[in-house]
Scaffold this active site. Structure first.
Site, mmCIF file in Angstrom:
data_model
loop_
_atom_site.group_PDB
_atom_site.id
_atom_site.type_symbol
_atom_site.label_atom_id
_atom_site.label_comp_id
_atom_site.label_asym_id
_atom_site.label_seq_id
_atom_site.Cartn_x
_atom_site.Cartn_y
_atom_site.Cartn_z
ATOM 1 C CD GLU A 40 -1.930 -2.353 1.378
ATOM 2 O OE1 GLU A 40 -0.753 -2.736 1.512
ATOM 3 O OE2 GLU A 40 -2.902 -3.099 1.516
HETATM 4 N N1 ACO Z 1 -5.654 -6.347 -9.901
HETATM 5 C C1 ACO Z 1 -6.166 -6.656 -11.108
HETATM 6 N N2 ACO Z 1 -5.655 -7.610 -11.916
HETATM 7 C C2 ACO Z 1 -4.593 -8.291 -11.458
HETATM 8 C C3 ACO Z 1 -4.009 -8.033 -10.194
HETATM 9 C C4 ACO Z 1 -4.593 -7.006 -9.399
HETATM 10 N N3 ACO Z 1 -4.145 -6.698 -8.170
HETATM 11 N N4 ACO Z 1 -2.954 -8.865 -10.031
HETATM 12 C C5 ACO Z 1 -2.878 -9.631 -11.137
HETATM 13 N N5 ACO Z 1 -3.874 -9.279 -11.992
HETATM 14 C C6 ACO Z 1 -4.149 -9.842 -13.316
HETATM 15 C C7 ACO Z 1 -3.101 -9.407 -14.328
HETATM 16 O O1 ACO Z 1 -3.426 -8.151 -14.858
HETATM 17 C C8 ACO Z 1 -3.178 -10.533 -15.339
HETATM 18 O O2 ACO Z 1 -4.295 -10.290 -16.173
HETATM 19 P P1 ACO Z 1 -4.194 -10.633 -17.761
HETATM 20 O O3 ACO Z 1 -4.010 -12.122 -17.821
HETATM 21 O O4 ACO Z 1 -5.516 -10.173 -18.280
HETATM 22 O O5 ACO Z 1 -3.025 -9.883 -18.263
HETATM 23 C C9 ACO Z 1 -3.504 -11.754 -14.472
HETATM 24 O O6 ACO Z 1 -4.029 -11.249 -13.246
HETATM 25 C C10 ACO Z 1 -2.271 -12.552 -14.151
HETATM 26 O O7 ACO Z 1 -1.311 -11.672 -13.593
HETATM 27 P P2 ACO Z 1 0.232 -11.745 -13.998
HETATM 28 O O8 ACO Z 1 0.855 -10.451 -13.581
HETATM 29 O O9 ACO Z 1 0.362 -12.134 -15.434
HETATM 30 O O10 ACO Z 1 0.686 -12.963 -13.099
HETATM 31 P P3 ACO Z 1 2.082 -13.226 -12.430
HETATM 32 O O11 ACO Z 1 1.977 -14.546 -11.776
HETATM 33 O O12 ACO Z 1 3.185 -13.016 -13.420
HETATM 34 O O13 ACO Z 1 2.266 -12.078 -11.320
HETATM 35 C C11 ACO Z 1 1.592 -10.794 -9.419
HETATM 36 C C12 ACO Z 1 1.448 -12.107 -10.195
HETATM 37 C C13 ACO Z 1 3.001 -10.677 -8.847
HETATM 38 C C14 ACO Z 1 0.574 -10.883 -8.292
HETATM 39 C C15 ACO Z 1 1.340 -9.597 -10.308
HETATM 40 O O14 ACO Z 1 0.146 -9.827 -11.047
HETATM 41 C C16 ACO Z 1 1.181 -8.293 -9.570
HETATM 42 O O15 ACO Z 1 2.155 -7.679 -9.190
HETATM 43 N N6 ACO Z 1 -0.072 -7.830 -9.360
HETATM 44 C C17 ACO Z 1 -0.360 -6.554 -8.745
HETATM 45 C C18 ACO Z 1 -0.156 -6.582 -7.235
HETATM 46 C C19 ACO Z 1 -0.519 -5.281 -6.574
HETATM 47 O O16 ACO Z 1 0.151 -4.281 -6.719
HETATM 48 N N7 ACO Z 1 -1.641 -5.252 -5.817
HETATM 49 C C20 ACO Z 1 -2.115 -4.114 -5.105
HETATM 50 C C21 ACO Z 1 -1.591 -4.136 -3.673
HETATM 51 S S1 ACO Z 1 -2.110 -2.739 -2.696
HETATM 52 C C22 ACO Z 1 -3.630 -3.157 -2.029
HETATM 53 O O17 ACO Z 1 -4.028 -4.301 -2.057
HETATM 54 C C23 ACO Z 1 -4.471 -2.102 -1.358
#
Ligand code: ACO
Length: 270
Positions: A149
């Site tokens: 966050e």
């Molecule tokens: N929100 C929406 N979509 C997501 C999220 C998310 N938080 N995380 C993953 N996805 C989606 C990706 O966009 C992707 O979609 P697509 O297939 O249509 O391209 C699918 O899920 C798979 O994700 P990848 O990134 O391809 O999977 P990978 O295993 O390589 O990585 C990881 C996983 C590390 C979780 C990565 O997706 C990531 O960094 N996600 C974002 C994490 C993040 O910043 N979350 C917010 C935290 S702050 C809070 O929660 C308040």
């Protein structure tokens, strides 16, 4: 719902109840179980409607990740179809809205249940806070935890800051949150963020073993003891000792005899 049948629930959740065990599954694997207001409300509803016989709740995620945190489409404003947007702090009901999301996390501490997070892959942001809301965490060796966050200009506000500080201590909690760095499963074990780390293929079996061990304990004593332990940090030794006496008397009175062992003929009590 019949026993052990999984039921789809609003917000991308699934619930299965098998006797005294409820399994809550985050079921948006194509989005790495990213969370939305509907999912948070769904979790809250689920907690509020849990049958009274449930003693253990397992929280897990479908697919390679436990939970990738908030659905980033909500933050970027690109939308998630019909999904309700996250509230604006200028909205009059901002506080109420966020409280309703937090309700999806708070029930996991209820002394009537023991909650276990089964974590594989990523547990990020709101997902890490969900794991922190559970009483116990079993991680697979590929687990990666991150309080993302602050890196996104937010504070963690889904009830995760207190358990984080309670578990790792203030200095480490500051370091983890303000660097938003990723903690491996091996480090999580050292920091006591995991009770157990197992190979990914053994996660399910390890959780099942723990559930069986928890269910082997007397239900009323387990509930009373969890309540007692939860309050210990806020009390002096004298206060806690008094509370132990009070709860013990209450437990024995409610049972009508000193111990469930009294009725077991196979045991000799010295
Ligand atoms: N929100 C929406 N979509 C997501 C999220 C998310 N938080 N995380 C993953 N996805 C989606 C990706 O966009 C992707 O979609 P697509 O297939 O249509 O391209 C699918 O899920 C798979 O994700 P990848 O990134 O391809 O999977 P990978 O295993 O390589 O990585 C990881 C996983 C590390 C979780 C990565 O997706 C990531 O960094 N996600 C974002 C994490 C993040 O910043 N979350 C917010 C935290 S702050 C809070 O929660 C308040």
């Amino acid at each position: 719902m019949t026993n052990s049948q999984a039921e789809s629930r609003p917000g991308g959740l699934r619930l299965a109840i098998d006797g005294e065990v409820a399994t809550v599954t985050l079921a948006r694997p194509e989005r790495r179980n990213a969370m939305t207001p509907a999912m948070w409300r769904g979790l809250a509803d689920l907690g509020a409607s849990l049958p009274p016989q449930v003693r253990v709740v397992v929280v897990r995620g479908d697919g390679p990740s436990f939970c990738a945190g908030i659905d980033l489409n909500l933050l970027t404003g690109t939308g998630t179809g019909n999904e309700e947007p996250i509230p604006d702090p200028r909205d009059r009901d901002f506080d109420q809205q966020v409280a309703s999301y937090q309700a999806g996390y708070l029930w996991l501490r209820d002394p009537r249940i023991v909650s276990i997070a089964a974590v594989q892959g990523h547990a990020i942001g709101a997902g890490f806070q969900l794991a922190l809301s559970c009483d116990l965490r079993i991680l697979s060796d590929d687990a990666r935890l991150c309080m993302k966050e602050p890196a996104l200009g937010l504070v963690p506000d889904l009830t995760g800051t207190k358990p984080l500080v309670d578990i790792v201590g203030l200095p480490r909690a500051i370091e983890l949150c303000l660097t938003a760095r990723t903690v491996t499963a091996a480090e999580a074990l050292l920091l006591r963020l995991a009770e157990l780390v197992v190979p990914a293929a053994e996660l399910h079996a390890a959780v099942a073993d723990l559930v069986a061990a928890l269910l082997a304990t007397d239900a009323a004593a387990a509930r009373a003891t969890k309540g007692l332990l939860q309050q210990a940090g806020g009390r002096s030794l004298a206060e806690q000792a008094a509370e132990e006496r009070r709860i013990q008397a209450e437990l024995i009175r409610s049972r009508g005899r000193s111990s469930p062992l009294v009725e077991r003929e196979d045991l000799t009590i010295l």
